[in-house]
Scaffold this motif. Sequence first.
Motif, PDB file in Angstrom:
ATOM      1  N   ASP A  58      -0.763  -2.697 -12.048  1.00 15.15           N
ATOM      2  CA  ASP A  58      -1.511  -4.249 -12.395  1.00 15.15           C
ATOM      3  C   ASP A  58      -0.650  -4.367 -13.701  1.00 15.15           C
ATOM      4  O   ASP A  58      -1.046  -3.730 -14.741  1.00 15.15           O
TER       5      ASP A  58
ATOM      6  N   GLN B  18       0.849  -1.378  -0.016  1.00 14.61           N
ATOM      7  CA  GLN B  18      -0.044  -0.005  -0.118  1.00 14.61           C
ATOM      8  C   GLN B  18       0.866   1.290   0.001  1.00 14.61           C
ATOM      9  O   GLN B  18       0.631   2.363  -0.527  1.00 14.61           O
TER      10      GLN B  18
ATOM     11  N   LYS C 257      -4.835   0.703  -8.203  1.00 11.11           N
ATOM     12  CA  LYS C 257      -6.443   1.084  -8.441  1.00 11.11           C
ATOM     13  C   LYS C 257      -6.670   1.574  -9.594  1.00 11.11           C
ATOM     14  O   LYS C 257      -7.835   1.468 -10.529  1.00 11.11           O
ATOM     15  N   ARG C 258      -5.936   2.551 -10.570  1.00 14.57           N
ATOM     16  CA  ARG C 258      -6.223   3.210 -11.550  1.00 14.57           C
ATOM     17  C   ARG C 258      -5.088   3.100 -12.615  1.00 14.57           C
ATOM     18  O   ARG C 258      -3.901   3.413 -12.359  1.00 14.57           O
TER      19      ARG C 258
ATOM     20  N   ASP D 249       2.354   1.686  -3.434  1.00  8.31           N
ATOM     21  CA  ASP D 249       1.522   2.061  -4.559  1.00  8.31           C
ATOM     22  C   ASP D 249       0.983   3.659  -4.242  1.00  8.31           C
ATOM     23  O   ASP D 249       0.892   4.190  -5.180  1.00  8.31           O
TER      24      ASP D 249
ATOM     25  N   SER E 192      -1.611   3.572 -10.748  1.00  6.67           N
ATOM     26  CA  SER E 192      -1.433   2.883  -9.565  1.00  6.67           C
ATOM     27  C   SER E 192      -2.199   1.548  -9.635  1.00  6.67           C
ATOM     28  O   SER E 192      -2.864   1.268 -10.872  1.00  6.67           O
TER      29      SER E 192
END
Length: 376
Positions: A87, A77, A116-117, A80, A114
């Motif tokens: 990813d 985390q 997430k995005r 990131d 990231s």
Amino acid sequence: MDTTRIALKTCEWGRVDDALLVVCDPAVQIELEDPKGQTETFLRVLSAGPTTRRELQQNLADQGLTISMPDILAAVQTLDSLRLLEDPSRQSLGDPREDERYHSNLAFFDLFASLKRSRTELQQQLLGAHVLQLGTGGMGSSVIQHLAGLGVGHITLLDFDVIEPRNFSRQFLYRNSDIGRPKVQRAAEWLRAFDPGIRVDVVEEKVGGPSDVAALLDGVDVVSAGIDRPAAVDDWVNEACMEACVPYVRGGVSGSRLVYFSVDPGHSPCLACIRKSEEEAAAGSAIEASVNRLSSQLSFLNRAIGPVTGLLGSVVAFELLRYVTRYEEPQAAGTWVTWDAANGLAQRREPWRADPGCHLCRRARQRTARPVEAVA
């Protein structure tokens, strides 16, 4: 347990005493405290290739570093949050031709991606975006080229001027053979030839009031405003966009100064706020009132040579990119940003004060349910 794989972005690192200096880009340098070398081991294991969190834990153990799963998750985390991870399954648009077409865009978005995005999500937002370009002249013709390069999927063009020889010093969409033709038609032809996949709509008419702008805003994500007449057109654009809660970016040239600003309805002060501030300033200063009166009477020469409109189009396109993707916050929301082309391109930033009594801002806040931040 999350089985998605994570990957370390391309970066280099080196030790500086008890710290680790990580460099992903000349402008992105991250210093991490690492007195025991555990962070360096973590990065080295991640650099071996995509991995799940469980595999990462085992690989670290193989290197003699035993870390609990909660600590693995916390470390992932943290990395990131520093934008060091992504990813690996979302690095491609799914078509090698698309990846090649948007190679530079994806490389730029890598800086902001990231877990997430992803970088591809940012590009997909552009491909699905609808931008309304008001004006295809000096600034507008430059912005159009940038929008096409970025991959904006739907562009609506509005203009009513025709191409003249005087345009050629700063409007590079047009050719001598185009003299006398409507700018908006020629600009649309350029876009379709550059990328047949772009949907291009053409509106060949003048703006006569806020309703003319409002009629074009359905489905629009952001507006690029580059028309100067009539005198009230900026207020009309502001009113229409505020009522529809559609952000807009305005760029132009005043004498030797390049000027741009943006308005994020419900989140930033709007143009009506600065009009109120200007009125109050003028009322309290005889000099200010005289300057405003004389400026309004002066017909400025158009000093917008090619480098001027090129720079202006670039910064406006960047702000449009921010609104479409939100890869970072808009940089000119509620702020005059100016460059003086006659003074070494000296830059000034002048934030506006929000007017607590602005009815346009009040209605926009109600629609967006997020308070506007007054700028001190």
